[in-house]
Design an enzyme around this catalytic site. Structure first.
Site, PDB file in Angstrom:
ATOM      1  N   ASP A  24       0.858  -1.187   0.000  1.00 38.10           N
ATOM      2  CA  ASP A  24       0.000   0.000   0.000  1.00 38.10           C
ATOM      3  C   ASP A  24       0.892   1.235   0.000  1.00 38.10           C
ATOM      4  OD1 ASP A  24      -2.055   1.800   0.310  1.00 38.10           O
ATOM      5  OD2 ASP A  24      -2.318   1.420   2.464  1.00 38.10           O
ATOM      6  N   ASP A  28      -4.549   3.547   2.614  1.00 43.94           N
ATOM      7  CA  ASP A  28      -5.965   3.171   2.715  1.00 43.94           C
ATOM      8  C   ASP A  28      -6.138   1.692   3.093  1.00 43.94           C
ATOM      9  OD1 ASP A  28      -5.301   1.831   0.401  1.00 43.94           O
ATOM     10  OD2 ASP A  28      -6.863   2.735  -0.844  1.00 43.94           O
ATOM     11  N   ASP A  32      -1.566  -1.145  -3.877  1.00 42.90           N
ATOM     12  CA  ASP A  32      -1.874  -0.363  -5.078  1.00 42.90           C
ATOM     13  C   ASP A  32      -0.697  -0.362  -6.056  1.00 42.90           C
ATOM     14  OD1 ASP A  32      -0.096   1.544  -3.931  1.00 42.90           O
ATOM     15  OD2 ASP A  32      -1.764   2.342  -2.750  1.00 42.90           O
ATOM     16  N   ASP A 101      -4.202 -10.335 -15.759  1.00 42.08           N
ATOM     17  CA  ASP A 101      -5.125 -11.443 -15.506  1.00 42.08           C
ATOM     18  C   ASP A 101      -6.410 -11.163 -16.278  1.00 42.08           C
ATOM     19  OD1 ASP A 101      -6.501 -13.577 -14.294  1.00 42.08           O
ATOM     20  OD2 ASP A 101      -5.486 -13.231 -12.386  1.00 42.08           O
ATOM     21  N   ASP A 202      -8.088 -16.606 -16.793  1.00 39.83           N
ATOM     22  CA  ASP A 202      -8.827 -17.139 -15.648  1.00 39.83           C
ATOM     23  C   ASP A 202      -9.851 -18.196 -16.086  1.00 39.83           C
ATOM     24  OD1 ASP A 202      -9.528 -16.639 -12.749  1.00 39.83           O
ATOM     25  OD2 ASP A 202     -11.480 -16.235 -13.647  1.00 39.83           O
ATOM     26  N   GLU A 244      -5.523 -20.980 -17.135  1.00 41.12           N
ATOM     27  CA  GLU A 244      -5.888 -21.695 -15.907  1.00 41.12           C
ATOM     28  C   GLU A 244      -6.913 -22.764 -16.260  1.00 41.12           C
ATOM     29  OE1 GLU A 244      -7.694 -20.882 -11.438  1.00 41.12           O
ATOM     30  OE2 GLU A 244      -8.624 -19.926 -13.159  1.00 41.12           O
TER      31      GLU A 244
END
Ligand code: GLC
Length: 549
Positions: A24, A28, A32, A101, A202, A244
Site C-alpha cells: 500500500d 488506505d 496499489d 489477468d 482465468d 488456468e
C-alpha cells in the site's frame, strides 16, 4: 518461430502479485500500483522475468477483482490507467514483463453489458449472457455455483434466469455469440498496445459451457474458441500466455500448449494440488497427502508434456493455502522445508511461478474468528456448513487448512507495524509472525528462504538442463524421498529430497558421489541419511558437454 525453437518464456520465472495485499502506498489499507512500482527493484533483485498481477480492473470486488465491471480501466483502489502505464514502463526498464489477468468467463453484474442485458430480451446486449426462460423457484436444472448455491439467478422483470458458475455477481458470458468474442479481442488488443507482456486466462476451460447438458469445463467448442482467440490477439505479439485449467488432463494440456502456438504458451493445471482431500468430496474435506501418488502425478505430467506441450510449475497461488504450512512444516523446520519444496518444484521442466511471500516461506494464518476472514468462498462455505449441522471447530479446521485467505494476508516486508505493508488498517489482517518472517531480515540473512530462491532462479538461467532436460523419477515407491534426474546432451542433474520431518536413508548411486553440489539446504557433506527436509541438487557434466552455457 519454429516449433522446436526455445521460447523466451520457457526459461522465465514468473512472480505472482495479489495486488490488494502486496504494497500500500497511500495508507488506505489496500495495496496499489504505486506500491508495486516501489517494489520493482526487490523483484529485479530476486531475478524474476515476469509478474502476473491478479485483476486490477474496475470491480465491485465481490470476488476480489475477479468480477470485472470495466476491462479498460483500473479500479481507483489500485490507482489510475496512467499509473498502470507507468508500471509497465518501469517494469520494462528492469527487464520485467507484466502479465495481466484476463477474466473472460464472466463479468461483474455491474458491467455495462450486463446492466444493458438485464433491461430486456430485445436489448442488443441480452445475448452477451446465458439466459433461460422459466418460473420463479423452478430452476432450469440443478447445477451449482462454485461458491455455493444454485448456478441460476432469477430476474423477475424478464421472467428469466441467468447462469453464473461463480457468485451471483459474476454472470457468465455467452461465448457462442460472435459479438462477445469480438469485444473481448478488441479489449485484449488495446492492452497489447499498451505494452503488456502477456496474459493469464482465468478459468478459461469454462468458457464453452453447455448448461443444458450440465457441461461446465471442456465444452465441445472450447479449443475452437481458444484458437480463434489466440489467432485474433496473442499471435500478434511475442507474449507469454497461460491458461488456468482445473480440469485439464495431459491430453487436453497438449492442445492448450501445443508448441505450434495455436492456443497458449502454457497450461496452469491443478492435478497435483487437489490430492489432500477426500475422494469425490470438496477441498474442505481434509485428507493426508498421498505422497507416492503426488510423485507419480508430477512424473506423468513431466513425461507426457515433454516436447509436446508446456506446463507451469507451482505450489502456491491466491486460491491455495501456503505450501510450507500445507506440505512442509510451518514450525520447527519452516526454513528447511520451504527450501526443500522449492528445490523439488524448480528442478522440474516448466515455467516456475512464485506467489508473493512464498520466497520468504510465509505461512498460513489462523484468525480466531470467521469475522476476520474476507474471502467469499470461505465465508459461504462456513455458513452453508454451519446450517448443514457441521461442528464449528471442524469447519474452522478446514478454514485454517484451505481458506484462500491463507495466501491473501498482506506481504511481510519488515518487522515494522503491519509488516511494512500499510500505514493504515490492512483490509485483511497481517499474519502476526511477520516479526520473524519478513523480507527485510531475509535479505540480510545468507541462509534465508529468500536467498535460496534467488540462487535457484539464477541456476535456472545458468544451466540449460533445467529448461531442457528429460525427467526421470527415481525411487517411485519410496514413502519419504522425492528424487529425480534431468538429462540433456551436456549435463545431468540429480534432485534428491527428503519430504518428511524424519531422517530418511538414501544411498546415492556411485556415479553421483563426487558430483558438484549446485544447491543444498543444509551445511556439510551428504550422509547416507538425509536429515529432515534435506534437499540437494547435484550436477554431472556428461562426456560431450561442459554442462555450462
Ligand atoms: C479463478 C481465480 C479465482 C476466482 C475464480 C472466478 O479460479 O483464480 O480467484 O475466484 O477464478 O473468477
Amino acid at each position: 518461430m519454429g516449433n522446436n525453437e526455445k521460447k523466451w518464456w520457457q526459461n522465465a520465472v514468473v512472480y505472482q502479485i495479489y495486488p490488494k495485499s502486496f504494497q500500500d502506498s497511500d495508507g488506505d489499507g489496500y495495496g496499489d500500483i504505486r506500491g508495486m512500482i516501489s517494489r520493482l527493484d526487490y523483484l529485479k533483485d530476486l531475478g524474476i522475468d515476469a509478474v502476473w498481477i491478479s485483476p486490477m480492473y474496475c470491480s465491485p470486488q465481490d470476488d476480489n477483482g475477479y468480477d470485472i465491471s470495466d476491462y479498460q480501466d483500473i479500479d481507483p483502489m489500485f490507482g489510475t490507467l496512467a499509473d498502470m502505464e507507468e508500471l509497465i514502463r518501469e517494469a520494462d526498464r528492469r527487464g520485467i514483463k507484466i502479465i495481466m489477468d484476463l477474466v473472460l468467463n464472466h463479468t461483474s453484474d455491474e458491467h455495462r453489458w450486463f446492466q444493458e442485458a438485464a433491461k430486456g430480451k430485445d436489448n442488443p446486449y441480452h445475448d452477451y449472457y446465458v439466459w433461460r426462460d422459466g418460473e420463479e423457484g423452478v430452476y432450469p436444472n440443478d447445477m451449482k455455483s462454485t461458491f455455493g448455491g444454485p448456478a441460476w439467478e432469477w430476474v423477475p422483470e424478464l421472467k428469466q434466469y441467468y447462469f453464473h458458475q461463480f457468485s451471483v455477481k459474476q454472470p457468465d458470458l455467452n461465448w457462442e455469440n460472435p459479438k462477445v468474442r469480438r469485444e473481448i479481442y478488441d479489449m485484449i488488443l488495446w492492452w497489447m498496445d499498451k505494452g503488456v507482456g502477456g496474459f493469464r486466462l482465468d478459468v478459461i476451460d469454462q468458457i464453452a459451457k453447455e448448461p443444458d447438458l450440465g457441461i461446465t469445463n471442456n465444452g465441445p467448442r472450447l479449443h475452437e474458441f481458444l484458437r480463434e482467440l489466440s489467432r485474433e490477439t496473442f499471435q500478434k505479439g511475442n507474449l507469454i500466455t497461460v491458461g488456468e485449467a482445473w480440469g485439464a488432463t495431459p491430453e487436453i494440456a497438449k492442445k492448450y500448449s501445443n508448441p505450434d502456438g495455436s492456443e497458449f504458451s502454457m497450461v496452469f493445471q491443478f492435478e497435483h494440488m487437489v490430492m489432500d482431500q477426500q475422494e469425490g468430496k470438496e477441498k474442505w474435506d481434509l485428507a493426508p497427502l498421498p505422497f507416492v501418488k503426488l510423485k507419480k502425478c508430477l512424473e506423468k505430467w513431466q513425461n507426457e508434456l515433454y516436447g509436446k506441450g508446456w506446463n507451469s510449475l507451482f505450489w502456491d497461488n491466491h486460491d491455495l493455502p501456503r505450501i510450507v504450512s500445507r506440505w512442509g512444516d510451518g514450525g520447527t523446520y519452516r526454513v528447511q522445508s520451504a527450501k526443500m519444496l522449492a528445490v523439488i518444484l524448480h528442478g522440474m521442466q516448466g515455467t516456475p511461478y512464485i506467489y508473493q511471500g512464498e520466497e520468504l516461506g510465509m505461512t498460513n494464518v489462523r484468525f480466531d474468528s470467521i469475522e476476520d476472514y474476507r474471502d467469499i468462498e470461505t465465508l459461504n462455505m462456513y455458513y452453508d456448513r454451519l446450517e448443514a449441522g457441521y461442528d464449528k471447530d471442524e469447519i474452522m479446521a478446514s478454514v485454517y487448512a484451505k481458506s484462500r485467505d491463507n495466501a491473501r494476508t498482506p506481504m511481510q516486508w519488515s518487522a515494522e507495524k503491519n509488516a511494512g505493508f500499510t500505514k493504515g488498517t490492512p483490509w485483511l489482517g497481517v499474519n502476526p509472525n511477520y516479526v520473524e518472517i519478513n523480507a527485510e531480515d531475509e535479505r540480510k540473512d545468507p541462509n534465508s528462504v529468500w536467498q535460496f530462491y534467488r540462487r535457484l532462479i539464477r541456476l535456472r538461467k545458468e544451466y540449460p538442463v533445467f529448461t531442457d532436460g528429460k525427467f526421470k523419477l527415481l525411487l517411485p515407491e519410496d514413502e519419504q524421498i522425492f528424487a529425480y534426474t534431468r538429462t540433456d546432451e551436456e549435463a545431468e542433474l540429480l534432485v534428491c529430497a527428503n519430504f518428511t520431518g524424519e531422517t530418511a536413508s538414501c544411498t546415492l548411486p556411485a556415479k553421483w558421489q563426487d558430483s558438484e553440489i549446485l544447491l543444498h539446504n543444509y551445511e556439510g557433506v551428504l550422509q547416507k541419511e538425509l536429515r529432515p527436509y534435506e534437499a540437494v541438487i547435484l550436477l554431472r557434466k556428461t562426456a560431450q558437454g561442459k554442462g555450462l552455457c
